[in-house]
Structure formats: structure tokens, C-alpha cells
Write an enzyme that holds these catalytic residues in place. Structure first.
Site, mmCIF file in Angstrom:
data_model
loop_
_atom_site.group_PDB
_atom_site.id
_atom_site.type_symbol
_atom_site.label_atom_id
_atom_site.label_comp_id
_atom_site.label_asym_id
_atom_site.label_seq_id
_atom_site.Cartn_x
_atom_site.Cartn_y
_atom_site.Cartn_z
ATOM 1 C CG ASP A 69 -23.198 79.765 -46.278
ATOM 2 O OD1 ASP A 69 -24.339 80.213 -46.496
ATOM 3 O OD2 ASP A 69 -22.178 80.436 -46.488
ATOM 4 C CD GLU A 128 -18.868 82.899 -41.353
ATOM 5 O OE1 GLU A 128 -17.678 83.257 -41.263
ATOM 6 O OE2 GLU A 128 -19.710 83.528 -42.011
#
Length: 375
Positions: A69, A128
Site C-alpha cells: 500500500d 487508509e
């Protein structure tokens, strides 16, 4: 060629919010240009602000996937590092800069040292929030190179460098976003009998919500309800006519989530009756749980121990969320914790992982992926 520590530090300077990781994407693409000597063996696709890179194997029977990520967090950095964030109000406070640098290291290894199977390295945006895994999984770009196995890691400040922690089965919780709007009758602070006070109603509601887990969930199970935001009122002498509550729900199973949300609906209806007000309840599913494939995870743990590449611990479950769970819901694989030995926890403004964990992770994963390719 730059070291992967240097790449991590460059990434650390440019943290960006989900689906706005344009500088990060550009840095990844620029780095890939340095691997251009590999010619047709490397194929690159972009998806929104993410990047997918396929390295062709010499005799592929399957595609092995590895995901990192790439987004940052809205946190003002307080590390004082010379390579601290140059984006005010944003920081790589969850280690995604480390994750990306490690993925680039794995990718580079297999460009330089071809294996039999194909490798797909996934640089995924918006972990996130609002969540990049689910829409990326559904994209045409991902479908074109869909892997047969998939792996990922997450830095863990509490473990020393050289340690891997993982568990078969459920590891991260699933989540739902909770929003409640209360509407009543405002009035003068000196005449509360002529109003329906929504601050009072919200206080009663919060107390009841926090009793749901204690009195409705099996003590051997796990669930969390947290109200993180409450907005109400305008002045000290005005009784509020509305209140807004926002929070999160975390469970490990669908059944427990259904039980918890059912109780929340009943409580909200009761508050409407008790305080003669109107309530709007929104329950929006967030991330699914991270459920590691049990056979693959146990095999990985035993392999790392047998190779002597790391100290292996069985981790506990966490109520934290991770959208890698969407990949694991459809593709066998696992996510593990990588020790980075720092006193500050994830999402802390002073998080400063030990960078020696980068090379350690690259070594473990390149050797493991090579081993899996031989099966």
C-alpha cells in the site's frame, strides 16, 4: 541504482492521501524506468494512482502476487528527521513508505533473477481510506493479471528487527462506519422543559451503545464500538436541537457484526421514543476481515523457521482494519507483521521504523517466493 533505504526516504518525504498519490506513483514509475534493460519481461499498468507490475517467468505455471500500500495519513510529522515529510499535515505514519520500498526491492530481485512463475507486484492506493483494494480487485487491469496466490506485510513497531509475526485464520477485524443524526426541539437554556435536548439524548445514546458489546457479545468472542466524533450545540445558553455521532464497529465475524448492528438499531429506536426525537442511522460496511489462508500461513511459518531467516512468532488478533482482506477473500494468501523495533506505535507522529528491516524483508520474501515458484 539507489538503495531501497534511500528510496524509502524519498517516499517518506511525499506522503499523500488516498487516490491522490500522484507523486508516489510518479516515483514508482520513474524507478521502473531504471529496470528497462529487462525489456519485454516487465509489463506495467497504472490503475488510478496505483501501479501493477508483471514480471514474466521463464516457464510460468501460475502468477504469484505481492501487494504494497502506498498512501499516507493526515498527521503532522514530529520525528525531526532530515527526510521528514515535505507535505504539511501529512505523514507516512503507518509505514507504507517501508512497504513500497520493500516491494520495489522484491520486484528488482526478480527482474534481475528470473524465476519460473510470473510475479505481479501491486502498488495499491488508498488503504487508509476510502479503500483501494476492493475497487482495484474489481478492475479490468487487475483481472488481466490476476494472481493465483497473494502475499503482503505490515510493519510492527512492537517487534524487533528480524522477527516475523503472523497467525493462520482471522488476523484483522472487519469494520463498519456508524453515523447517527438526532433531531429534536431546541430552546432557551433556562427553559429546558420547553425543548427536547439532543445533547442529553446523545449522552444517553452513547452510554447505551457502549453497553452493547459487554452484554450482547460472547466474552470469548471480540467486538468494539467506539464513538470517535460528537457534534452538538452552539452556545452555553442554547439547548441543542440536533446532534451528530460518528464511530466505528469492529468484529471478526459476520454473525457478530449482525448481532451488534441489530442491537444498535433497537437502541436508536428506543432513544427516538424516550426523547421524542427523530433519528437517522447509517451503518456503512468498511473493510472485511483479514483472514489468512491457514495451510499457506502454517507452511510459511515452518519454512521461515527451517531456513533460519527470521524469528517467527504467532501473533494475536487485532481489532485494526486492513483492506488487504478483500484480496484474501478471493485469492489464497496471507499478511504478516514485520518487526521494525520503534517505541512509537502505528499512526503516531513520531513513528520512526528501523530501516534495517527493509533488506531483511526483501531477503525473506524473495527467497520464499522463489521457493513457492518451484512447487
Amino acid at each position: 541504482m539507489q538503495s531501497f533505504v534511500e528510496l524509502r526516504q524519498r517516499l517518506h518525504r511525499i506522503p499523500e492521501p488516498g487516490f491522490q498519490e500522484w507523486k508516489t506513483q510518479a516515483l514508482i514509475l520513474d524507478y521502473l524506468q531504471t529496470l528497462s534493460a529487462s525489456g519485454e519481461r516487465v509489463e506495467v499498468q497504472t490503475w488510478r494512482t496505483g501501479v501493477l507490475v508483471k514480471v514474466k517467468g521463464t516457464n510460468p505455471a501460475k502468477v504469484i502476487g505481492y501487494r504494497a500500500d502506498i498512501d499516507g495519513l493526515p498527521i503532522e510529522e514530529e520525528t525531526g528527521l532530515p527526510y521528514r515529510s515535505t507535505h504539511p499535515g501529512f505523514m507516512h505514519a503507518c509505514g507504507h513508505d517501508m512497504h513500497t520500498a520493500i516491494a520495489l526491492g522484491i520486484l528488482t530481485h526478480f527482474v534481475m533473477h528470473p524465476m519460473a512463475d510470473d510475479l505481479l507486484v501491486i502498488f495499491q492506493p488508498a488503504e487508509e481510506g476510502p479503500g483501494g483494494a476492493k475497487p482495484m480487485l474489481a478492475s479490468e487491469e487487475f483481472a488481466k493479471w490476476r494472481p493465483d496466490l497473494i502475499f503482503a506485510l505490515h510493519i510492527a513497531p512492537e517487534y524487533p528487527v528480524g522477527t516475523i509475526a503472523v497467525r493462520p485464520g482471522a488476523m484483522f477485524a472487519q469494520s463498519s462506519v456508524l453515523r447517527i443524526e438526532l433531531h429534536g426541539l431546541g430552546g432557551h437554556g433556562a427553559m429546558p422543559h420547553q425543548a427536547n435536548d439532543m445533547i442529553m439524548a446523545s449522552a444517553h445514546l452513547i452510554m447505551q451503545l457502549h453497553s452493547v458489546v459487554a452484554r450482547n457479545v460472547d466474552p470469548q468472542d471480540a467486538a468494539v464500538i467506539s464513538i470517535g466524533k460528537l457534534e452538538s450545540g452552539a452556545r452555553s445558553n442554547i439547548i441543542a436541537d440536533k446532534a451528530s455521532l460518528t464511530g466505528t464497529i469492529r468484529t471478526f465475524s459476520d454473525a457478530t457484526m449482525e448481532k451488534v448492528t441489530g442491537r444498535i438499531r433497537s437502541i436508536v429506536q428506543g432513544v427516538e421514543t424516550s426523547f421524542d426525537c427523530q433519528a437517522q442511522l447509517e451503518l456503512r460496511p468498511g473493510y472485511c476481515s483479514v483472514h489468512n489462508d491457514e495451510a499457506l500461513t502454517e507452511e510459511f511459518m515452518e519454512w521461515v523457521k527451517s531456513e533460519g531467516l527470521a524469528s517467527v512468532s504467532q501473533s494475536g488478533r487485532t481489532m485494526g482494519g486492513e483492506d488487504f482482506g478483500f484480496f484474501l477473500r478471493e485469492i489464497p494468501g496471507f499478511l504478516f507483521w514485520l518487526g521494525v523495533d520503534t517505541p512509537y506505535g502505528l499512526h503516531h507522529a513520531k513513528l520512526n521504523p528501523n530501516e534495517s528491516a527493509i533488506e531483511h524483508a526483501i531477503t525473506v520474501m524473495t527467497k520464499y517466493i522463489e521457493w513457492k515458484s518451484g512447487q
